[in-house]
Design an enzyme around this catalytic site. Structure first.
Site, short mmCIF file in Angstrom:
data_model
loop_
_atom_site.label_atom_id
_atom_site.label_comp_id
_atom_site.label_asym_id
_atom_site.label_seq_id
_atom_site.Cartn_x
_atom_site.Cartn_y
_atom_site.Cartn_z
N SER A 127 10.35 0.80 -62.94
CA SER A 127 10.38 -0.54 -63.56
C SER A 127 11.02 -1.90 -62.93
CB SER A 127 11.32 -0.09 -64.88
OG SER A 127 11.60 -1.39 -65.69
N TYR A 152 18.81 2.32 -68.44
CA TYR A 152 17.40 2.47 -68.17
C TYR A 152 17.10 2.16 -66.81
CZ TYR A 152 12.54 1.43 -68.20
OH TYR A 152 11.07 1.25 -68.09
#
Length: 335
Positions: A127, A152
């Protein structure tokens, strides 16, 4: 080619499966169909895949160690595209253990499966969140990513480190893709375009964070899928130039790569909203708010490395992409 796609009922996963099936690959689709967001949307995506003769669905959780070991032993996929993960920066503030289970434990299970099944290439989702508080634009794969600002992001950086370890120890070719903001038909309901569209059509205000002073590297789903497939088809090789006698700590001999995958053309959030208003034919009521915890004001992808390796170049403008999303949304929800 027999390819395992995890997260097959997800936004990117469904589109990747469709592209693989269209070219004649056998696809094993894995998903746990959890309730992080509307399960009926996941089921509707899945219903587009299950009629295909080359597709088989397995409902399973990547965090289930014995089950994943059995799956790899039985199916023996040649390649793996691992997209299953607990997504979302903001949700990681509310439910951190979900990220540990799916993104860490689940990723180890994928790596172990690839190791024992002799998988020839693992392509996995990282990501752009790994860039954390970096302010130099555009973000480059050579930038430091040691300061994540959400759990995350930390799990995705951990995935890259774990993948390198397995590439180094066992020679497993691995490629991580740092996804930037992906949008388009069948998208996730927790993402801005979906939330904005729903609110505007219902006459509700939209939340505009950082008072609208945001930039995002928006990339249309068809372009993303093209990049994922190109990467999957090109397993990395060990680095023949690596000098094991005098190693450079900044490089590695392992068959391991990480690429940004984005549009390399960041768009102002307010421009994005204006484009959506035009496509909907309605003006949004805007609720301007401060920047949220764990979020960053801007993202921009340097995609030179991916383009050099695969020839990847996005082809869809924001105007085209938003218009296609709005057409899908109105059709799917009947509004």
């Amino acid at each position: 080619m027999k390819i395992l796609v995890t997260g097959c009922a997800g936004f990117i996963g469904m589109h990747v499966c469709e592209r693989l099936l269209a070219r004649g690959d056998e696809v094993i689709g894995l998903d746990n169909l959890n309730d992080y967001y509307d399960v009926t949307l996941k089921e509707a995506r899945l219903a587009r895949l299950t009629p295909r003769s080359l597709f088989r669905f397995i409902k399973h959780d990547v965090a289930d160690r014995p089950g994943m070991a059995e799956l790899f032993a039985h199916e023996k996929p040649q390649r793996v595209i691992h997209l299953a993960a607990q997504a979302g920066v903001r949700y990681s503030l509310q439910n951190p253990h979900a990220y540990v289970d799916s993104n860490l434990t689940g990723f180890v299970n994928i790596l172990e499966g690839c190791r024992h099944a002799g998988v020839e290439h693992l392509t996995y989702a990282s990501s752009s969140s790994v860039y954390g508080g970096n302010t130099k634009m555009p973000f480059s794969e050579t930038d430091s990513v040691d300061h994540p600002v959400s759990l995350y992001a930390a799990t995705k950086k951990a995935n890259e480190l774990m993948a390198h370890t397995y590439s180094h120890l066992y020679g497993i070719p691995t490629t991580g893709l740092r996804f930037f903001t992906v949008y388009g038909p069948w998208g996730r309901p927790d993402m801005a375009l979906f939330l904005f569209t729903k609110a505007i059509l219902e006459g509700q205000p939209i939340d505009v964070f950082n008072h609208g002073k945001m930039q995002r590297d928006f990339t249309y789903i068809d372009d993303i899928v093209e990049g994922v497939i190109r990467v999957c088809d090109r397993p990395p090789m060990a680095n023949p130039a690596f000098d094991k006698q005098h190693p450079d700590p900044a490089t590695s001999w392992a068959p391991y790569r990480v690429f940004n995958i984005g549009n390399h053309n960041p768009v102002e959030l307010m421009t994005y909203i204006t484009t959506l208003e035009t496509a909907l034919g309605k003006t949004a009521q805007k609720n301007f708010l401060p920047l949220q915890n764990g979020d960053v004001p801007a993202t921009s992808a340097d995609t030179a490395a991916l383009q050099a390796a695969t020839g990847f170049a996005p082809a869809t403008s924001v105007e085209q992409g938003i218009a296609r999303f709005v057409t899908w949304y109105r059709g799917y929800y009947g509004v």
